[in-house]
Enzyme design. Sequence first.
Site, PDB file in Angstrom:
ATOM      1  N   LYS A 132      18.091  -1.609 -16.522  1.00 40.04           N
ATOM      2  CA  LYS A 132      17.363  -1.056 -17.660  1.00 40.04           C
ATOM      3  C   LYS A 132      16.407   0.010 -17.136  1.00 40.04           C
ATOM      4  CE  LYS A 132      15.255  -0.303 -21.502  1.00 40.04           C
ATOM      5  NZ  LYS A 132      14.604   0.906 -20.946  1.00 40.04           N
TER       6      LYS A 132
ATOM      7  N   GLU B 145      -5.841   1.588 -12.482  1.00 37.29           N
ATOM      8  CA  GLU B 145      -4.790   2.555 -12.196  1.00 37.29           C
ATOM      9  C   GLU B 145      -4.661   3.532 -13.362  1.00 37.29           C
ATOM     10  OE1 GLU B 145      -0.450   2.361 -10.179  1.00 37.29           O
ATOM     11  OE2 GLU B 145      -0.687   1.130 -11.971  1.00 37.29           O
TER      12      GLU B 145
ATOM     13  N   CYS C  82       2.643   4.934  -7.753  1.00 41.29           N
ATOM     14  CA  CYS C  82       1.915   3.673  -7.659  1.00 41.29           C
ATOM     15  C   CYS C  82       1.159   3.520  -6.340  1.00 41.29           C
ATOM     16  CB  CYS C  82       2.869   2.492  -7.861  1.00 41.29           C
ATOM     17  SG  CYS C  82       4.268   2.463  -6.721  1.00 41.29           S
TER      18      CYS C  82
ATOM     19  N   GLU D 191       7.155  -5.113  -7.876  1.00 37.59           N
ATOM     20  CA  GLU D 191       6.455  -3.992  -7.239  1.00 37.59           C
ATOM     21  C   GLU D 191       5.590  -3.395  -8.329  1.00 37.59           C
ATOM     22  OE1 GLU D 191       5.157  -0.654  -6.121  1.00 37.59           O
ATOM     23  OE2 GLU D 191       7.201   0.083  -6.400  1.00 37.59           O
TER      24      GLU D 191
END
Length: 495
Positions: free
Chosen positions: A187, A397, A296, A262
């Site tokens: 996906k 973040e 990231c 992750e």
Amino acid sequence: MSITEARPHLRTVRPGQLFIDGAWADAAEGRTIPNLNPADGTVTTQVAAADPADMQRAVRSARRAFDEGPWPRMSAHERGRVLLRAAELIERDAQEIAFLETIDMGKPISVSSGIDLPFVTQAYRYFGGLAAHLDGATRSTGTPTFAYTLHEPVGVVGAITPFNFPLILSTSKLAPALAAGNTVVHKPAEPTPLTALKMAALLAEAGLPEGVLNVVTGPGPELGQTLVDDPGVDKIAFTGSTAVGQSIIRAAAATLKKVTMELGGKSANILFADADLDRAVDDAFWAAFFNTGQYCMAGTRLLVQRSVLAEVTERLVAQAEAVTPADPLLDTTWFGPIAHQAQYDKVVEYVGIGQAEGARLATGGTAFHNPDQPDGLYWRPTIFTDATPDMRISQEEIFGPVLTVLPFDTEQEAVALANSTKYGLAAGVHTRDAKRAHRVAGALAAGTCWVNTYSQFDPRMPMGGYKHSGYGREFGPESMHNYTQVKSVWMDLRE
């Protein structure tokens, strides 16, 4: 010159269908969603918008391919040959793949073609070779038995990947999962599905049997939840935000799925006064602003020893102000648009938060108007100073071109500041003192630590997080353990 001026055959993108059971198909309800180019807001093509029934059909295909098909039963050498052939096909179609990645995500074509494609090719070659090295072990048990272990594939893997590195992060899951003999339902992120569909075609051409890889495009939350909840899926491999990862972990517990995560990061990049400032400042700039900050592992918290803080900040501001965001299809562009509207809006929100918290906006903080692409999602490199460690721009973040600069005085303070967030994905250390470099790298709670560099990657080296940045490792031989399970075999040797 843009890539489409030099290679006009790339201008047309075919509509994207679902890839299920080795065949292309429209979504069951016939729905599509427009695929948008973030550089100018134009619709590049229409992509199938699957619903839960489509996802369930893909899972049944992968389940059947694993339980009854040839892929898990092939020799490791045969599976490896398919992945090696895929690497050849990626090289053959490299221009098209790079173009798709760029118009899909906004990544500069110089990065798509010069960094991402070579890495992905190398990764498929690496895992193609590694497939034959999943060896078990014999164990001395002190009993009259012959005891040994086997590494067997997990089964059906649900791979859910984000928008920022569509090709690399799908490879991080598909290549080791397939090398180990699993089947996969992929996906991709809703805004960036084009290279996932291209890779399905190339892997089928390389010899992947029907049903081994299925690609389902469409709305992320609905389809992702269906994939996680399906009892026919044995494992979920996810890259994305920590909040979504936590929800997947909770849902996967119901069917005891294996998971690897992750997740997010707020990586600290520590610059000591004794560093080579020319190199360290350049590294710090690209650690924060590579891929327009949508990364990231980005070094978005720059910790600078106070004695060089003013000089480092001045250099960074000058470098940021020299950047002109531009059309990512131009060969000379290194700083493109933000990938999609929701992410752009998030950057705008956090720039406002930083100012409201009292940090000083040293540069940037505004949209960039490109007269040639007035509807592009362009944002200037943004640097905050006079921030404190507890501010949201220091802790959360942002996933965009926003850097927060924080001062420190001592090595101990630097380590404490670096470890003061819930994340632990990556970190950087810049110093000429080798003993300090080893000491600090060892003290940082991060899965990857770069010393006097940043953003170095190789398929042979694992990456992954500590703390809220997830668990499990991608790339390297360690990643193969995520896609296998160990069986112990005891054979009686008594007369």
